[in-house]
Scaffold this motif. Structure first.
Motif, PDB file in Angstrom:
ATOM      1  N   SER A 456     -14.527   1.981 -11.213  1.00 29.71           N
ATOM      2  CA  SER A 456     -14.144   1.651 -12.599  1.00 29.71           C
ATOM      3  C   SER A 456     -13.065   2.612 -13.102  1.00 29.71           C
ATOM      4  N   ASP A 457     -13.195   3.889 -12.752  1.00 33.11           N
ATOM      5  CA  ASP A 457     -12.185   4.865 -13.191  1.00 33.11           C
ATOM      6  C   ASP A 457     -10.819   4.509 -12.611  1.00 33.11           C
ATOM      7  N   TRP A 458     -10.819   4.069 -11.357  1.00 36.53           N
ATOM      8  CA  TRP A 458      -9.549   3.676 -10.723  1.00 36.53           C
ATOM      9  C   TRP A 458      -8.956   2.478 -11.473  1.00 36.53           C
ATOM     10  N   TYR A 525     -12.572   6.659   1.668  1.00 33.62           N
ATOM     11  CA  TYR A 525     -12.133   5.519   0.868  1.00 33.62           C
ATOM     12  C   TYR A 525     -11.714   5.990  -0.526  1.00 33.62           C
ATOM     13  N   PHE A 526     -12.552   6.811  -1.163  1.00 34.02           N
ATOM     14  CA  PHE A 526     -12.225   7.211  -2.532  1.00 34.02           C
ATOM     15  C   PHE A 526     -10.987   8.114  -2.556  1.00 34.02           C
ATOM     16  N   ALA A 530      -7.461   7.087  -4.578  1.00 31.27           N
ATOM     17  CA  ALA A 530      -6.889   8.081  -5.506  1.00 31.27           C
ATOM     18  C   ALA A 530      -5.439   8.354  -5.128  1.00 31.27           C
ATOM     19  N   GLU A 531      -5.192   8.417  -3.825  1.00 29.74           N
ATOM     20  CA  GLU A 531      -3.819   8.684  -3.348  1.00 29.74           C
ATOM     21  C   GLU A 531      -2.885   7.528  -3.740  1.00 29.74           C
ATOM     22  N   PRO A 538       1.637   2.116  -4.400  1.00 27.68           N
ATOM     23  CA  PRO A 538       2.278   1.443  -3.277  1.00 27.68           C
ATOM     24  C   PRO A 538       1.366   0.348  -2.732  1.00 27.68           C
ATOM     25  N   GLY A 539       1.978  -0.731  -2.231  1.00 28.98           N
ATOM     26  CA  GLY A 539       1.190  -1.849  -1.700  1.00 28.98           C
ATOM     27  C   GLY A 539       0.931  -2.906  -2.752  1.00 28.98           C
TER      28      GLY A 539
END
Ligand code: N01
Length: 553
Positions: A456-458, A525-526, A530-531, A538-539
């Protein structure tokens, strides 16, 4: 912050939102909290008549948390929640988790933006307005720039298609759709439970104690380990509260989001005697830890896996007094590659006189009829049928909604061959639609409340990024889902999960294509998502905001 106009509707709420969230369970409630805190206009819809999602529906006897251990299966974002809610048991029961979620709804003042008893029936993307149009089961038309699907990885009930099942005239309940308005009374009744996953295994010992006779219809024997549930020691809770910042940091870096430090020892580094001593110690304490904290290679090495599999089979032979019944209960798959089950007296239940185990592999169901079920070897009269047959997991609820994306394409058309996503959060051709615990995210193989917060934060940060740059739409760029699918598969190939038929692979649903759609990399994964955010997404294909005036349909 909000760029949407607020148009009052007949139901005296606003029909146009920045974000519509589908589902008011752990994920949807936190998504509401964190998005609303940024000034976004958010509305949550849920079919249930209470908050809680999965924890609202799964009221069957024995439903409990399996994740280790209270108070770690909870939200981490608020120290107040941690300090103010008292968990009475290590493996809290369904009623306690539901009480916690109601406490959170009140404490965070969430209810004013949640509409219960309302299903989202359809959702379609409109390119000119860059908005989702959504219709509810009450016939209300809504618009929002973003839709967040927090509809649950385990919420679309798997109703088995077995000859004659619709003719059964007794009471019939699915564990994941347990009655919310009455207690089911088993006293004096002949009951059958179909299915021996977590729901079956948790409910069978309790139903057996309450009913006249219980018939267990088992297709696949399962490994289950003692839950070790007991009252939480107040000193343990005090310690957890005092060290909460440290524990939270640790949960984010362990493979399953657990607070415990995983073992780095391989099974083959120990002698058989040492392994037995380790397994016995964990068996006596109870809980998931026997699978995730004893040896580091149980999920990656067949030899290691077999050492625990055989330990549990020995336990079954020891607990179940009738050797013929014990034989039927011996599992033959790789332990842990179906969701590990915790129980309270499951195997011992087969020592009771009022319990019959039917091994459906040797004695398959011929048909149900008004008064019971007939298997090849004979008839089993029943008054109550409990379907503990699980869920069309991970993708089922999204496929049932079947939103229409860019160009009118439906989700089911897009997911015909594989459940494609980018980062497990977004889907090609479905701009501004986000998933929590979707396919190709860690979802069901990570601490789910914590995973819901991180995802959710993402999503929140992505929406804020778009708003700050004047962007109107975001969706995966062509082909990026293929590369993501390969990344997810490369993690899976390091493990044994794909070797077993399970709901993780979709094998429990006839006609569903086989795909192990879980990212088993947890912390990696997290770090990856974040990256992506830190690098400007990107993507993703990013579209400027259209200047078209929007209005509700
Ligand atoms: O569902 P399942 P569940 N004929 O899919 C059988 C979570 N959960 O509701 O193994 C005959 O695991 C099926 O047989 P088989 C947890 O993540 C958590 O129990 O496919 N049998 C299996 O035995 C869990 O894993 C908690 O051969 C049929 C059973 O039904 C997930 O939810 C508690 C059949 C289904 O088992 C799902 O668990 C409960 C058919 N046609 C659940 N169709 C906690 O403790 C299905 N089966 C937090």
């Amino acid at each position: 912050m909000s760029s949407t106009a607020c148009i009052p509707a007949a139901s005296n709420d606003c029909r146009e939102f920045d974000v519509i969230v589908i589902g008011a369970g752990f994920s949807g409630m936190y998504a509401l909290h964190t998005l609303r805190a940024q000034g976004l206009k958010v509305r949550v819809y849920d079919e249930g008549h209470n908050v809680g999602g999965t924890w609202n529906w799964n009221r069957y006897p024995g439903a409990r948390v399996d994740f280790p251990v209270a108070p770690y299966y909870c939200y981490t974002f608020s120290d107040e929640l941690m300090n103010e809610f008292d968990w009475p048991e290590r493996q809290p029961d369904q009623a306690t988790v539901l009480r916690y979620l109601n406490f959170v709804a009140d404490r965070m003042d969430l209810r004013r933006d949640i509409e219960l008893g309302t299903r989202i029936n359809s959702a379609s993307w409109h390119e000119t307005t860059q908005r989702w149009r959504v219709e509810t089961s009450r016939g209300t038309q809504l618009e929002a720039q973003f839709v967040v699907c927090a509809s649950g990885a385990l919420s679309s009930a798997n109703m088995p298609k077995i000859p004659g099942i619709e003719t059964f005239a007794g009471e019939c309940y699915h564990t994941g759709r347990w009655p919310q308005d009455k207690d089911v009374d088993f006293a004096g009744k002949r009951v059958a439970v179909l299915g021996t996953g977590s729901s079956g295994v948790q409910s069978i010992p309790i139903i057996a104690r309450q009913c006249k006779h219980l018939t267990v219809l088992q297709r696949t024997p399962q490994y289950t380990v003692p839950a070790g549930n007991r009252p939480v020691d107040p000193a343990f809770i005090a310690e957890a509260r005092a060290t909460w910042p440290k524990v939270k940091r640790r949960m984010r870096v362990t493979p399953f989001g657990s607070p415990f430090i995983a073992s780095t020892t391989r099974a083959k580094d120990h002698t058989p005697e040492q392994r037995r001593e380790v397994y016995e110690r964990f068996w006596q304490v109870g809980g998931f830890n026997i699978v995730i904290d004893t040896y580091c290679d149980l999920f990656t090495d067949e030899f290691a896996n077999e050492t625990l599999s055989e330990f549990i089979r020995e336990k079954i032979r020891g607990i179940v007094k009738d050797p013929e019944i014990a034989k039927k209960l011996l599992p033959d798959y790789l332990v842990g590659t179906k969701r590990q089950i915790l129980d309270e007296g499951y195997y011992d239940t087969y020592n009771r006189d009022n319990v019959t185990l039917v091994d459906l592999r040797a004695d398959p169901i011929v048909e149900f009829h008004a008064g019971g079920v007939r298997t090849r070897s004979g008839d089993h009269p029943i008054d109550v049928l409990v379907l503990a047959t699980g869920f069309d997991a991970i993708t089922g609820t999204l496929q049932r909604l079947n939103p229409r994306g860019r160009g009118g394409v439906t989700l089911n058309e897009c997911w015909k061959g594989r459940f494609s996503s980018y980062l497990g959060l977004t889907i090609p051709h479905f701009p501004n639609l986000f998933m929590i615990h979707g396919p190709e995210s860690p979802g069901v193989l990570f601490n789910m409340p914590l995973g819901a917060e991180l995802e959710s934060d993402w999503i929140r940060d992505c929406i804020l990024h778009m708003r700050s740059k004047g962007l109107g739409a975001i969706e995966p760029a062509p082909g990026v889902d293929v590369a993501w699918g390969e990344e997810v598969a490369s993690f899976a190939r390091m493990t044994l999960f794909e070797k077993t038929d399970s709901w993780y692979t979709g094998a429990n649903i006839p006609g569903k294509h086989r795909q192990f759609a879980v990212h088993v990399g947890g912390p990696q994964y997290f770090a990856k998502i974040a990256e992506v955010a830190a690098s400007g997404y990107p993507g993703f294909a990013l579209e400027q905001e259209n200047t078209v005036t929007t209005s509700a349909a």
